[in-house]
Motif scaffolding. Structure first.
Motif, PDB file in Angstrom:
ATOM      1  N   ASN A  18       0.895  -1.131  -0.081  1.00  0.00           N
ATOM      2  CA  ASN A  18       0.089  -0.069   0.077  1.00  0.00           C
ATOM      3  C   ASN A  18       0.860   1.178  -0.111  1.00  0.00           C
ATOM      4  O   ASN A  18       0.854   1.966   0.948  1.00  0.00           O
ATOM      5  N   HIS A  19       1.620   1.296  -1.112  1.00  0.00           N
ATOM      6  CA  HIS A  19       2.651   2.589  -1.210  1.00  0.00           C
ATOM      7  C   HIS A  19       2.646   2.945  -2.701  1.00  0.00           C
ATOM      8  O   HIS A  19       2.137   2.184  -3.498  1.00  0.00           O
ATOM      9  N   THR A  20       3.392   4.119  -2.759  1.00  0.00           N
ATOM     10  CA  THR A  20       3.610   4.444  -4.182  1.00  0.00           C
ATOM     11  C   THR A  20       4.252   3.317  -4.878  1.00  0.00           C
ATOM     12  O   THR A  20       5.514   3.009  -4.421  1.00  0.00           O
ATOM     13  N   PRO A  21       4.042   2.754  -6.032  1.00  0.00           N
ATOM     14  CA  PRO A  21       4.611   1.678  -6.620  1.00  0.00           C
ATOM     15  C   PRO A  21       6.100   1.793  -7.283  1.00  0.00           C
ATOM     16  O   PRO A  21       6.376   3.140  -7.491  1.00  0.00           O
ATOM     17  N   GLN A  22       6.985   1.001  -6.941  1.00  0.00           N
ATOM     18  CA  GLN A  22       8.513   1.238  -7.085  1.00  0.00           C
ATOM     19  C   GLN A  22       9.028   0.186  -7.797  1.00  0.00           C
ATOM     20  O   GLN A  22       8.890  -1.152  -7.462  1.00  0.00           O
ATOM     21  N   PHE A  23       9.775   0.581  -8.805  1.00  0.00           N
ATOM     22  CA  PHE A  23      10.412  -0.795  -9.809  1.00  0.00           C
ATOM     23  C   PHE A  23      11.814  -0.133  -9.906  1.00  0.00           C
ATOM     24  O   PHE A  23      12.389   1.001  -9.905  1.00  0.00           O
ATOM     25  N   ASP A  24      12.796  -1.170  -9.846  1.00  0.00           N
ATOM     26  CA  ASP A  24      14.388  -0.786  -9.930  1.00  0.00           C
ATOM     27  C   ASP A  24      14.572  -1.611 -11.256  1.00  0.00           C
ATOM     28  O   ASP A  24      14.412  -2.764 -11.389  1.00  0.00           O
TER      29      ASP A  24
END
Length: 117
Positions: A18-24
Motif C-alpha cells: 500500500n505505497h507508491t509503486p516502485q520498480f528498480d
C-alpha cells in the motif's frame, strides 16, 4: 561470445504494497553467444537475485523479479560509449536538478574520501 546490455526489472514491495509503486531497473552486462542466450541469462540472474528482508518496522520488503524487457548488442566496447538512455519528465524540474547535483556531490565526496584513505 558477444557482449549485451540487458535491463532487469524488479518491483519493490513493502508490507502489503500500500505505497507508491516502485520498480528498480538494472542494466546488466551479459556475455553470451546470441541475443536469445543473453535474454535467458539475464532472466536467470533476475530470478536468482530476488530477495526479501524485514525493514526497521518489521515489514517484509521484497525485490520481486518482473522480467527482462530490453537486450542490446554491444558490437564493440569503447571508452565513453552510451550504454543506456532514458528521458525523465519530472513534475518539478528544479527539485530533480537539485537531487542530481546532490547525488553528484556525494559521489565526488566519496571519491575524495577513497583517495585519501
Amino acid at each position: 561470445m558477444h557482449w549485451f546490455v540487458a535491463k532487469v526489472v524488479y518491483q519493490i514491495i513493502c508490507g502489503e504494497g500500500n505505497h507508491t509503486p516502485q520498480f528498480d531497473e538494472q542494466l546488466r552486462l551479459i556475455s553470451a553467444v546470441t541475443k536469445k542466450d543473453a535474454c535467458d541469462k539475464a532472466r536467470e540472474i533476475g530470478m536468482q537475485e530476488q530477495y526479501a528482508f524485514k525493514n526497521q518496522q518489521q515489514e517484509l520488503v521484497q525485490w520481486k523479479f518482473i522480467n527482462v524487457p530490453e537486450v542490446y548488442t554491444l558490437d564493440q566496447l569503447t571508452d565513453g560509449m552510451e550504454l543506456y538512455s532514458r528521458i525523465e519528465e519530472p513534475g518539478d524540474p528544479n527539485s530533480y536538478i537539485a537531487w542530481l547535483q546532490m547525488k553528484s556531490a556525494q559521489l565526488q565526496g566519496q571519491q575524495y574520501f577513497e583517495l585519501n584513505v
